[in-house]
Scaffold this active site. Sequence first.
Site, PDB file in Angstrom:
ATOM      1  CG  ASP A   1      -0.246  -0.145   2.561  1.00 16.10           C
ATOM      2  OD1 ASP A   1       0.910  -0.602   2.599  1.00 16.10           O
ATOM      3  OD2 ASP A   1      -0.861   0.220   3.592  1.00 16.10           O
TER       4      ASP A   1
ATOM      5  CG  HIS B   1       7.018  -0.489  10.123  1.00 15.91           C
ATOM      6  ND1 HIS B   1       7.045  -1.115  11.347  1.00 15.91           N
ATOM      7  CD2 HIS B   1       6.656   0.792  10.383  1.00 15.91           C
ATOM      8  CE1 HIS B   1       6.716  -0.265  12.301  1.00 15.91           C
ATOM      9  NE2 HIS B   1       6.481   0.899  11.745  1.00 15.91           N
TER      10      HIS B   1
HETATM   11  C1  BDR Z   1       2.765  -0.909   8.647  1.00 16.00           C
HETATM   12  O1  BDR Z   1       1.745   0.094   8.502  1.00 16.00           O
HETATM   13  C2  BDR Z   1       2.057   0.983   7.460  1.00 16.00           C
HETATM   14  O2  BDR Z   1       2.007   2.317   7.899  1.00 16.00           O
HETATM   15  C3  BDR Z   1       3.443   0.659   7.000  1.00 16.00           C
HETATM   16  O3  BDR Z   1       3.555   0.785   5.603  1.00 16.00           O
HETATM   17  C4  BDR Z   1       3.685  -0.764   7.466  1.00 16.00           C
HETATM   18  O4  BDR Z   1       3.328  -1.690   6.469  1.00 16.00           O
HETATM   19  C5  BDR Z   1       3.434  -0.717  10.002  1.00 16.00           C
HETATM   20  O5  BDR Z   1       2.525  -0.883  11.041  1.00 16.00           O
HETATM   21 CA    CA Z   2       2.856  -1.002   4.162  1.00 14.78          CA
END
Ligand code: BDR
Ligand code: CA
Length: 318
Positions: free
Chosen positions: A10, A244
């Site tokens: 995303d 992340h």
């Molecule tokens: C996840 O949430 C999104 O904001 C980031 O892209 C990552 O996949 C982290 O909690």
């Molecule tokens: Ca993400």
Amino acid sequence: MNNKVIFDTDPGIDDAMAILFAHASGKIDLMGITTVFGNATIENATRNALYLKQRFSIATNVSAGADTPLVVPAGEPTTFVHGQNGLGDIDLPDTIPLETDPRSAFDFIIDTVREYPNEITLIAVGRLTNLALALQKAPDIIPLVKEVVVMGGAFGHNGHTGNVSPYAEANIIGDPHAADIVFTANWPLTVVGLDVTQQTIMSNAYIENLRNESKVYGEFIYQISRFYSDFHKQSAGLDGFYVHDSSAVAYLLAPELFKVKQGPIRVVCEGPAIGMTLCKTIEKTFPVDDWHNKPKQQVCTDVDSQGLLDLYMQTLSL
Ligand code: BDR
Ligand code: CA
């Protein structure tokens, strides 16, 4: 031989950084980028994927995916984390003169897995809606998928339990029913959750260094990550930001950087703990046990953060 990967995402600032990590590694054949709502609307997420494809000459298909969760109501895109446009509000064209694949994301996943049996790794770094829709429509793909790597969830290791609620992480609470379907399918799956992703921080000095070292990607990553860095400063007092989605790519490229534990995983789908991820590691069976008879999956519990940061820097320094 390179890993054949479908990257479900995303984009999203850290998603974009992860896509560039996979692309630059030279060790991953990006068979497709499938998009999902979350950090941005599905329109913006898909536009951002096409933008990356065009700007960095990434030879891959882009398929647009789900714009709403399976059961829970769709929340607003997390623009306070990723900017209105999903890429930290850098200047972006409204449309990109590239076509998306005519198939929706879940059909693209089904077709590609069937075409390359036992060769496709699914890396999923957003809500798991597209993967769940693929499983619901074509459960025959389960034994044909080589591996699934998910960024999402939090299992309490290293004190990390949630980032949206005290006990839920964004990608899982955004579609908990989809996550439970994906985690309980009988395919080999590894979860790269907050347990490890919040252990690794790209400091602003690190990003400055990347800006200098990486001729191709450095300036772009610096520009998109200013918004993300500000968000982390305000919300967590960090100098820099958590790593992340790139941690999921790192797991595929260098699994030796991670420690894992094994057990069936379930997701809480209602109530105050909605989105909580629980991995049962004890062998004992209980009179009431919704983990029993579910496949054992892997959860990352520790990471060599310096090793991961070095790998990212090295890989992007082209
Ligand atoms: C996840 O949430 C999104 O904001 C980031 O892209 C990552 O996949 C982290 O909690
Ligand atoms: Ca993400």
